[in-house]
Write an enzyme that holds these catalytic residues in place. Structure first.
Site, PDB file in Angstrom:
ATOM      1  N   CYS A  14      -8.358 -10.740  22.185  1.00 34.35           N
ATOM      2  CA  CYS A  14      -7.743  -9.928  21.140  1.00 34.35           C
ATOM      3  C   CYS A  14      -6.470  -9.257  21.619  1.00 34.35           C
ATOM      4  O   CYS A  14      -5.819  -8.542  20.851  1.00 34.35           O
ATOM      5  CB  CYS A  14      -8.726  -8.881  20.614  1.00 34.35           C
ATOM      6  N   CYS A  26      -0.724   6.219   6.744  1.00 34.54           N
ATOM      7  CA  CYS A  26      -1.891   5.706   7.466  1.00 34.54           C
ATOM      8  C   CYS A  26      -1.451   4.943   8.707  1.00 34.54           C
ATOM      9  O   CYS A  26      -0.476   4.185   8.678  1.00 34.54           O
ATOM     10  CB  CYS A  26      -2.697   4.793   6.537  1.00 34.54           C
ATOM     11  N   CYS A  69       0.839  -1.207   0.000  1.00 32.15           N
ATOM     12  CA  CYS A  69       0.000   0.000   0.000  1.00 32.15           C
ATOM     13  C   CYS A  69       0.867   1.247   0.000  1.00 32.15           C
ATOM     14  O   CYS A  69       1.802   1.371   0.803  1.00 32.15           O
ATOM     15  CB  CYS A  69      -0.915  -0.001   1.222  1.00 32.15           C
ATOM     16  N   CYS A 120      -2.154   0.046   9.313  1.00 23.43           N
ATOM     17  CA  CYS A 120      -1.294  -1.118   9.113  1.00 23.43           C
ATOM     18  C   CYS A 120       0.111  -0.805   9.619  1.00 23.43           C
ATOM     19  O   CYS A 120       0.719   0.168   9.194  1.00 23.43           O
ATOM     20  CB  CYS A 120      -1.229  -1.495   7.628  1.00 23.43           C
ATOM     21  N   TYR A 143     -19.740 -11.268  27.809  1.00 22.60           N
ATOM     22  CA  TYR A 143     -19.376 -10.272  26.796  1.00 22.60           C
ATOM     23  C   TYR A 143     -19.898 -10.797  25.449  1.00 22.60           C
ATOM     24  O   TYR A 143     -19.174 -10.872  24.463  1.00 22.60           O
ATOM     25  CB  TYR A 143     -17.867 -10.043  26.739  1.00 22.60           C
ATOM     26  N   GLN A 199     -16.806  -9.451  14.337  1.00 22.97           N
ATOM     27  CA  GLN A 199     -15.480  -9.729  13.812  1.00 22.97           C
ATOM     28  C   GLN A 199     -15.356  -9.182  12.392  1.00 22.97           C
ATOM     29  O   GLN A 199     -16.231  -9.402  11.558  1.00 22.97           O
ATOM     30  CB  GLN A 199     -15.215 -11.237  13.811  1.00 22.97           C
ATOM     31  N   ASP A 222     -15.543 -13.442  25.703  1.00 23.12           N
ATOM     32  CA  ASP A 222     -14.858 -12.706  24.638  1.00 23.12           C
ATOM     33  C   ASP A 222     -14.794 -11.247  25.072  1.00 23.12           C
ATOM     34  O   ASP A 222     -15.507 -10.390  24.545  1.00 23.12           O
ATOM     35  CB  ASP A 222     -15.632 -12.866  23.330  1.00 23.12           C
TER      36      ASP A 222
END
Length: 432
Positions: free
Chosen positions: A384, A88, A80, A91, A287, A258, A357
């Site tokens: 996560c 940005c 990118c 990422c 959750y 997700q 979660d």
């Protein structure tokens, strides 16, 4: 020389990186021995950097790469044009080949487990079906809008807006929606969703002659302009198909789901396979969001079983209750997890299975201890953040539960984020 009030921001350094740290930075030390966390660097590199955060006297500072003198052999040119220093902020690993990205994430997970929970595990980060070489996977994107009404993304840790004409990790329907070609006057942001099922289009004040949910080539994309105040978002339908269960789930377009197209089905398939719910069992989905795990558990425990789904987001609970109105064994509660568990513990209740979660900060020690008091035969923890997971696993160990299996999934390619699913069981069951 330091700047105002001892600030080191803007100072240039030449450092050699050693390892990769939780949070997406390579680690180095400056000439004074101070730790430098370097964004856009990889281990085993010599780089010139500029300090982006820190002041004299700090034990560590943050910096970004300005030039690479000695490159890691896994360094690549980011696909990118907007990725990299000053670009940005979404990422932070496009400068590494995809296989090496997963190796770095595996090292981070293993390090957090060892350092915070005393657990030594070999970790493999697995791909999730649905992306194209780590690209075109993100099905939900919030684009910021600048003062001229142009949609874009924000550079790292700024409130600036970088106008773009493509986002390579966004799913194709997101880009095909035309969100980046249009102007969005009087909007703070615009959310674009590419659901796996159907979606209802949101109104657009910027282009009243078009239907923002049905641009040519992108019938699935749903655009949601976000003004300065709170806006009621439309609902979309997500389709889930795992081995033991499949179905359609209604989700608020701005609610939690997700973002990788293969994640929900992959996670559900693994959790159900490990927990092996049996008819008549009692389960908790904590959750719960809109009840991805609760709905499948309810079907598998059957009419003689019981499932309690706990979620603090009232809109998610309303959608879940509406979708499962005929599922009598599934109960919903719109409250905080610790509040919902208190009466169960006070009543001496026990459960067979728990799925949790939690948000990035983790469940926390009080909730983990409550779960252990309910004596489940198995716990599935979807995480996560590996550091939060490790801290909660340490608490579980103190409460008599050990980590049985751990799988890590690359649900966020080109970023440092990784999703883990830990299965815990009573220590006595694991030790035989």
């Amino acid at each position: 020389m330091s700047g105002p009030r001892g600030s080191l921001v803007g100072q240039q350094l030449r450092v050699a990186t050693t390892r990769f740290a939780h949070g997406g930075h390579a680690v180095a030390r400056d000439d004074d021995g101070r730790v430098v966390f370097v964004r856009h660097a990889l281990p085993a590199e010599v780089v010139q950097v500029r300090v982006t955060r820190g002041k004299a006297g700090d034990r560590f500072v943050f910096a970004d790469v300005e030039a690479v003198e000695t490159a890691n052999p896994h360094r690549v040119t980011p696909p990118c044009q907007y990725a990299g220093p000053g670009g940005c902020g979404g990422c932070d690993l496009q400068h590494a080949d995809l296989g090496y990205q997963r190796e770095l994430k595996a090292q981070v997970v293993a390090e957090q487990l060892s350092r915070l929970a005393g657990i030594e595990r070999d970790v493999l980060v697995e791909p999730v079906p649905g992306d194209v070489d780590g690209l075109r996977w993100r099905t939900r994107v919030e684009f910021a809008v600048d003062r001229e009404g142009r949609a874009g993304l924000r550079p790292f840790h700024t409130r600036d807006v970088l106008p773009i004409d493509d986002c390579l990790i966004a799913a194709e329907p997101i880009i095909d929606s035309g969100v980046l070609r249009r102007r969005w006057p009087a909007q703070r942001a615009v959310d674009v969703i590419a659901p796996s099922g159907s979606g209802s289009a949101a109104d657009s004040e910027s282009d009243p002659g078009s239907d923002p949910g049905s641009h040519p080539g992108s019938p699935a994309a749903v655009l949601v302009p976000v003004p300065g105040g709170v806006k009621q978002a439309p609902e979309v339908t997500e389709h889930v198909a795992s081995g033991p269960w499949s179905g359609d789930i209604t989700v608020d377009a701005r609610g939690f789901w997700q973002v990788h197209p293969g994640a929900a089905s992959t996670f559900l398939d693994h959790v159900l396979g490990e927990l092996d719910p049996q008819p008549g069992e009692r389960a908790l989905d904590l959750y719960a969001g809109v009840g991805l795990f609760a709905r499948a558990l309810a079907d598998l425990v059957g009419d003689e079983g019981a499932v309690l789904a706990v979620e603090s987001d009232e809109r998610a609970v309303v959608a879940g209750e509406r979708d499962t109105a005929r599922v009598e064994q599934l109960e919903w509660r719109a409250e905080r997890v610790e509040q919902a568990l208190e009466p169960l513990i006070d009543g001496g209740d026990e459960v067979d299975l728990v799925v949790l979660d939690p948000p990035r900060a983790g469940a926390g020690a009080p909730v983990i201890r409550q779960i252990a008091q309910l004596s489940p035969r198995a716990i599935a923890y979807v995480a996560c953040d590996p550091a939060a997971l490790a801290r909660d696993l340490a608490t579980l160990a103190d409460a008599g539960y050990e980590l049985d299996t751990l799988r890590a999934f690359d649900a966020f390619p080109m970023t440092h984020h990784v999703e883990c699913i830990a299965i815990c069981r009573p220590s006595s069951a694991i030790r035989g």
